[in-house]
Design a protein around this motif. Structure first.
Motif, PDB file in Angstrom:
ATOM      1  N   LYS A  99       1.223  -1.156   0.105  1.00 30.15           N
ATOM      2  CA  LYS A  99       0.180  -0.410  -0.171  1.00 30.15           C
ATOM      3  C   LYS A  99       0.585   0.861   0.408  1.00 30.15           C
ATOM      4  O   LYS A  99       0.521   2.289  -0.670  1.00 30.15           O
ATOM      5  CB  LYS A  99      -0.843   0.265   1.265  1.00 30.15           C
ATOM      6  N   VAL A 102       5.259   4.238   4.831  1.00 30.64           N
ATOM      7  CA  VAL A 102       4.711   5.233   5.689  1.00 30.64           C
ATOM      8  C   VAL A 102       5.817   5.760   6.261  1.00 30.64           C
ATOM      9  O   VAL A 102       5.141   7.462   6.572  1.00 30.64           O
ATOM     10  CB  VAL A 102       4.317   4.236   7.040  1.00 30.64           C
ATOM     11  N   SER A 103       6.426   5.706   6.359  1.00 33.40           N
ATOM     12  CA  SER A 103       8.291   7.205   7.301  1.00 33.40           C
ATOM     13  C   SER A 103       8.273   7.665   6.260  1.00 33.40           C
ATOM     14  O   SER A 103       8.103   7.237   4.487  1.00 33.40           O
ATOM     15  CB  SER A 103       9.110   5.908   7.736  1.00 33.40           C
ATOM     16  N   ASP A 104       8.972   8.570   6.486  1.00 33.23           N
ATOM     17  CA  ASP A 104       9.975   9.861   5.035  1.00 33.23           C
ATOM     18  C   ASP A 104      11.056   8.677   4.300  1.00 33.23           C
ATOM     19  O   ASP A 104      11.490   7.969   4.976  1.00 33.23           O
ATOM     20  CB  ASP A 104      10.772  10.702   6.194  1.00 33.23           C
ATOM     21  N   LYS A 110      13.043   2.258   7.059  1.00 36.31           N
ATOM     22  CA  LYS A 110      11.870   2.727   6.231  1.00 36.31           C
ATOM     23  C   LYS A 110      10.836   1.235   7.076  1.00 36.31           C
ATOM     24  O   LYS A 110      10.859   0.726   7.545  1.00 36.31           O
ATOM     25  CB  LYS A 110      11.705   2.650   5.500  1.00 36.31           C
ATOM     26  N   MET A 113       3.320  -0.234   4.186  1.00 31.42           N
ATOM     27  CA  MET A 113       2.104  -0.992   4.868  1.00 31.42           C
ATOM     28  C   MET A 113       1.873  -1.895   4.002  1.00 31.42           C
ATOM     29  O   MET A 113       1.306  -1.264   2.618  1.00 31.42           O
ATOM     30  CB  MET A 113       1.766   0.890   4.675  1.00 31.42           C
ATOM     31  N   THR A 120      -3.969  -5.844   7.632  1.00 33.36           N
ATOM     32  CA  THR A 120      -2.814  -4.900   7.870  1.00 33.36           C
ATOM     33  C   THR A 120      -1.276  -4.728   8.411  1.00 33.36           C
ATOM     34  O   THR A 120      -2.130  -4.940  10.058  1.00 33.36           O
ATOM     35  CB  THR A 120      -3.529  -3.325   7.455  1.00 33.36           C
ATOM     36  N   PHE A 122       2.053  -3.124   9.334  1.00 31.13           N
ATOM     37  CA  PHE A 122       3.370  -2.453   9.225  1.00 31.13           C
ATOM     38  C   PHE A 122       4.965  -2.265   9.240  1.00 31.13           C
ATOM     39  O   PHE A 122       5.064  -3.527  10.426  1.00 31.13           O
ATOM     40  CB  PHE A 122       3.590  -0.918  10.334  1.00 31.13           C
ATOM     41  N   ARG A 124       8.667  -3.119   8.540  1.00 32.23           N
ATOM     42  CA  ARG A 124      10.488  -2.404   8.410  1.00 32.23           C
ATOM     43  C   ARG A 124      10.783  -4.140   7.507  1.00 32.23           C
ATOM     44  O   ARG A 124      10.235  -5.052   7.281  1.00 32.23           O
ATOM     45  CB  ARG A 124      10.938  -2.592   9.281  1.00 32.23           C
ATOM     46  N   ARG A 139       9.726   3.230  -2.600  1.00 27.26           N
ATOM     47  CA  ARG A 139       8.158   3.892  -3.070  1.00 27.26           C
ATOM     48  C   ARG A 139       7.261   3.171  -3.877  1.00 27.26           C
ATOM     49  O   ARG A 139       6.247   3.443  -4.218  1.00 27.26           O
ATOM     50  CB  ARG A 139       8.035   5.336  -3.574  1.00 27.26           C
ATOM     51  N   GLU A 157      -2.527   1.724  -5.042  1.00 27.02           N
ATOM     52  CA  GLU A 157      -3.847   2.660  -4.246  1.00 27.02           C
ATOM     53  C   GLU A 157      -4.617   2.457  -3.917  1.00 27.02           C
ATOM     54  O   GLU A 157      -5.196   2.131  -5.077  1.00 27.02           O
ATOM     55  CB  GLU A 157      -2.541   4.083  -4.522  1.00 27.02           C
TER      56      GLU A 157
END
Length: 157
Positions: A99, A102-104, A110, A113, A120, A122, A124, A139, A157
């Protein structure tokens, strides 16, 4: 006097050309005539391609430079691989959907998602959830590993 004469002649020619251009423009824009559509059926016949003639080249002739007969590669070097009658295990991947990040993107660790089997998470890099290990990502995509097989998953998305 000669310059004026050619100027007048060229002026008349230019006006004539512009008049023709304007006439052509307005004659195409007046669509008062009805458009008639012709519906014709086309009969398409497949083209019969001729069958290709195959041939092979016999390379068992004397080498003109060495003076020796052609010798194929050693057949001793080729080995049969161990082919057992075990059926290969097919791996059924769970539904994995990426998806987004989430982080910068500037952070060293990083956070991604990821949806696995409708849940779902989160995650790393190098985290494991539902036997799915997240190897790396950015990304646009993530790379995951499930039961020893790697897969690249694009963002949705």
């Amino acid at each position: 006097m000669k310059n004026k004469k050619t100027t007048y002649i060229l002026l008349v020619v230019v006006l004539f050309v512009w008049a023709m251009v304007i006439y052509q423009f307005f004659s195409f824009s007046g669509g008062s005539e009805p458009i008639v559509e012709n519906h014709t059926t086309l009969n398409i016949k497949p083209i019969q391609a001729p069958k290709r003639d195959t041939f092979s080249i016999n390379v068992n002739y004397r080498d003109p430079f060495l003076g020796k007969m052609y010798n194929p590669h050693n057949k001793k070097a080729t080995r049969k691989q161990n082919t057992s009658n075990k059926p290969k295990e097919t791996i059924v991947w769970p539904s994995v959907i990426y998806k987004g990040l989430v982080s910068d993107s500037d952070d060293k660790r990083k956070v991604f998602m990821v949806m696995i089997k409708g849940k779902t998470f989160f995650m790393r890099e190098k985290d494991t959830e539902e036997e799915v290990k997240l190897l790396k990502g950015n990304r646009e995509f993530i790379e995951v590993k499930y039961k020893g097989k790697k897969n690249k998953i694009l963002i949705q998305e």
